[in-house]
Design a protein around this motif. Structure first.
Motif, mmCIF file in Angstrom:
data_model
loop_
_atom_site.group_PDB
_atom_site.id
_atom_site.type_symbol
_atom_site.label_atom_id
_atom_site.label_comp_id
_atom_site.label_asym_id
_atom_site.label_seq_id
_atom_site.Cartn_x
_atom_site.Cartn_y
_atom_site.Cartn_z
ATOM 1 N N VAL A 79 0.832 -1.204 0.000
ATOM 2 C CA VAL A 79 0.000 0.000 0.000
ATOM 3 C C VAL A 79 0.870 1.259 0.000
ATOM 4 N N ARG A 80 2.045 1.194 0.622
ATOM 5 C CA ARG A 80 2.947 2.351 0.549
ATOM 6 C C ARG A 80 3.432 2.557 -0.879
ATOM 7 N N CYS A 81 3.705 1.460 -1.581
ATOM 8 C CA CYS A 81 4.121 1.581 -2.986
ATOM 9 C C CYS A 81 2.984 2.119 -3.847
ATOM 10 N N VAL A 82 1.759 1.702 -3.558
ATOM 11 C CA VAL A 82 0.604 2.249 -4.285
ATOM 12 C C VAL A 82 0.537 3.759 -4.097
ATOM 13 N N ALA A 83 0.728 4.228 -2.863
ATOM 14 C CA ALA A 83 0.685 5.667 -2.595
ATOM 15 C C ALA A 83 1.782 6.402 -3.353
ATOM 16 N N ILE A 252 5.982 1.436 13.783
ATOM 17 C CA ILE A 252 4.626 1.001 14.045
ATOM 18 C C ILE A 252 4.134 1.682 15.323
ATOM 19 N N ASP A 253 2.964 2.319 15.237
ATOM 20 C CA ASP A 253 2.404 3.063 16.356
ATOM 21 C C ASP A 253 0.969 2.599 16.608
ATOM 22 N N TRP A 254 0.695 2.183 17.850
ATOM 23 C CA TRP A 254 -0.651 1.738 18.204
ATOM 24 C C TRP A 254 -0.894 2.019 19.686
ATOM 25 N N ALA A 255 -2.007 2.698 19.975
ATOM 26 C CA ALA A 255 -2.358 3.047 21.346
ATOM 27 C C ALA A 255 -3.227 1.998 22.020
ATOM 28 N N GLY A 256 -3.553 0.912 21.294
ATOM 29 C CA GLY A 256 -4.321 -0.159 21.898
ATOM 30 C C GLY A 256 -5.751 -0.232 21.393
ATOM 31 N N PRO A 257 -6.586 -1.084 21.997
ATOM 32 C CA PRO A 257 -7.955 -1.294 21.537
ATOM 33 C C PRO A 257 -8.738 0.006 21.399
ATOM 34 N N GLY A 258 -9.515 0.082 20.315
ATOM 35 C CA GLY A 258 -10.282 1.286 20.031
ATOM 36 C C GLY A 258 -9.547 2.292 19.178
ATOM 37 N N HIS A 259 -8.287 1.995 18.836
ATOM 38 C CA HIS A 259 -7.462 2.901 18.037
ATOM 39 C C HIS A 259 -6.944 2.197 16.790
ATOM 40 N N SER A 260 -6.731 2.959 15.727
ATOM 41 C CA SER A 260 -6.077 2.426 14.538
ATOM 42 C C SER A 260 -4.593 2.241 14.793
ATOM 43 N N LEU A 261 -4.021 1.293 14.109
ATOM 44 C CA LEU A 261 -2.577 1.087 14.114
ATOM 45 C C LEU A 261 -1.995 1.786 12.888
ATOM 46 N N TRP A 262 -0.894 2.514 13.077
ATOM 47 C CA TRP A 262 -0.273 3.284 11.995
ATOM 48 C C TRP A 262 1.101 2.718 11.681
ATOM 49 N N MET A 263 1.394 2.631 10.402
ATOM 50 C CA MET A 263 2.682 2.147 9.913
ATOM 51 C C MET A 263 3.334 3.240 9.071
ATOM 52 N N THR A 264 4.604 3.506 9.318
ATOM 53 C CA THR A 264 5.352 4.493 8.536
ATOM 54 C C THR A 264 6.601 3.835 7.969
ATOM 55 N N GLY A 265 6.842 4.048 6.666
ATOM 56 C CA GLY A 265 8.022 3.468 6.049
ATOM 57 C C GLY A 265 8.204 3.937 4.623
ATOM 58 N N PRO A 266 9.268 3.506 3.981
ATOM 59 C CA PRO A 266 9.601 3.970 2.635
ATOM 60 C C PRO A 266 8.942 3.153 1.537
ATOM 61 N N ALA A 267 8.922 3.732 0.342
ATOM 62 C CA ALA A 267 8.508 3.055 -0.891
ATOM 63 C C ALA A 267 9.414 3.569 -2.001
ATOM 64 N N ALA A 268 9.895 2.657 -2.854
ATOM 65 C CA ALA A 268 10.881 3.049 -3.863
ATOM 66 C C ALA A 268 10.560 2.427 -5.215
ATOM 67 N N PHE A 269 10.872 3.183 -6.281
ATOM 68 C CA PHE A 269 10.793 2.679 -7.647
ATOM 69 C C PHE A 269 12.124 2.026 -8.016
ATOM 70 N N SER A 270 12.055 0.887 -8.688
ATOM 71 C CA SER A 270 13.257 0.220 -9.172
ATOM 72 C C SER A 270 13.440 0.446 -10.672
ATOM 73 N N PHE A 271 12.420 0.086 -11.470
ATOM 74 C CA PHE A 271 12.467 0.295 -12.914
ATOM 75 C C PHE A 271 11.075 0.063 -13.472
ATOM 76 N N GLU A 272 10.899 0.335 -14.752
ATOM 77 C CA GLU A 272 9.647 0.005 -15.426
ATOM 78 C C GLU A 272 9.969 -0.625 -16.773
#
Length: 282
Positions: A79-83, A252-272
C-alpha cells in the motif's frame, strides 16, 4: 499489446505494479506465476493492480496477488508503494490524506515525502473466527502443535491472517523449517503469514516473516504490524515501536484497543518496462 509495469519495493519486499485504471486487470493465476518467476519473468513477491474504486468513498482500488497467483487481502509494504505510484502519476499530493480501497476494505494513506508513506492499517483483529483461526476463545497466547513441535503463538489479522512467535534468535536454522509449516497449519483456514519476532526492548523488535503464497521475504509490512500488535496486547511493548526486518525498518504506532494502528516506512521505484504478450502464460 505489451503489458506495461513498474517494479517497486518497500524495504526489499518487491512488487510489480500495473495501471488498471483504464485497462481492466485480466491476468490469470498461471500468467501471474509466469510474471513472478525470478529466472524467466520479472520477479516479485506480490503483484499490485491499481484500479477504479468499487467503493464511492474511495479514490482508487488496489488488488493484491501473491507470486503463486493466489489473492491476498492486504499488504502493508504494497500500500505504501501504491501511494508512491499515485503520487508519481499525479493522483496524490504530498501531505494529503487519501482513502484507497484494498481487498480488505478502505485504507487511509498520506505521503509525507516522495518516498515516505504513513498508513492507517486499521485496528488489529484478535477474534479467532475473524482471523480466521481455530480456537475456543480469544487469548494472548495459543498452544499449537506443528509436526510434533509444541509452539506458543499469537494470532491476529491485519486484513490478512498472521501467526506470531517470539524467539530468542532469528538466526536459528530451525525457523527455516517451521516457517512454511506454520504458514500452512490447519488451524489457519486460509493459511497465514508466519512471523518470528525477537524483542530487543519495549520500543524495538527484530522480525522475519514467511509469507503465505510468497515464502520468505525481506520485509512484510502487515507482519511488522502483527508482531507489534501481539506483543502490545501482552503488555510487552510500548505504543511506539521500531521493527527491523532483513530489508530495513518500519515504525509502528498503536495506542491499543479502540485505536487504529499506523505504519510508517519507505517506498521506492526500481524500474519500469513492458512484458511481451507472447511471454504471458508461456
Amino acid at each position: 499489446m505489451p503489458l506495461h509495469f513498474w517494479k517497486m519495493h518497500g524495504i526489499g519486499n518487491d512488487f510489480v505494479v500495473l495501471d488498471c485504471r483504464q485497462r481492466a486487470f485480466s491476468l490469470d493465476a498461471f500468467e501471474i506465476r509466469a510474471l513472478a518467476d525470478r529466472h524467466t519473468g520479472v520477479g516479485f513477491d506480490q503483484l499490485l493492480s491499481i484500479e477504479p474504486a468499487r467503493d464511492p468513498a474511495c479514490a482508487f482500488y488496489y488488488g493484491i496477488w501473491n507470486g503463486d497467483g493466489s489473492p491476498s487481502g492486504q499488504c502493508g509494504n504494497g500500500v505504501r508503494c501504491v501511494a508512491a505510484w499515485l503520487h508519481r502519476a499525479g493522483a496524490l499530493a504530498l501531505n494529503d490524506d487519501i482513502l484507497i480501497e484494498s481487498p480488505s476494505g478502505p485504507v487511509t494513506v498520506r505521503l509525507i515525502a516522495p518516498g515516505d508513506v504513513i498508513v492507517d492499517m486499521g485496528e488489529p483483529v484478535f477474534e479467532p473466527a475473524r482471523i480466521p483461526f481455530v480456537a475456543d476463545e480469544p487469548a494472548n497466547r495459543y498452544d499449537i502443535d506443528v509436526n510434533g513441535d509444541a509452539l506458543v503463538i499469537g494470532a491476529v489479522s491485519m486484513g490478512n491472517p498472521h501467526a506470531v512467535m517470539v524467539v530468542q534468535d532469528l538466526a536459528d536454522p530451525d525457523l527455516q523449517r517451521l516457517g512454511p509449516l506454520l504458514s500452512s497449519h490447519e488451524r489457519f483456514a486460509q493459511s497465514a503469514n508466519a512471523g518470528f519476532v525477537q524483542p530487543v526492548d519495549r520500543g524495538h523488535l527484530r522480525l522475519r516473516v514467511h509469507e503465505r503464497g510468497a515464502g520468505w521475504t525481506l520485509a512484510c509490512g502487515t507482519g511488522a504490524c502483527a508482531a507489534m500488535a501481539v506483543l502490545h496486547q501482552r503488555g510487552e511493548v510500548d505504543d511506539h515501536v521500531r521493527v527491523d526486518l532483513p530489508g530495513g525498518s518500519l515504525q509502528i504506532d498503536w495506542a491499543g484497543p479502540g485505536h487504529s494502528l499506523w505504519m510508517t516506512g519507505p517506498a521506492a521505484f526500481s524500474f519500469e518496462g513492458d512484458w511481451p504478450v507472447s511471454s504471458r502464460g508461456g
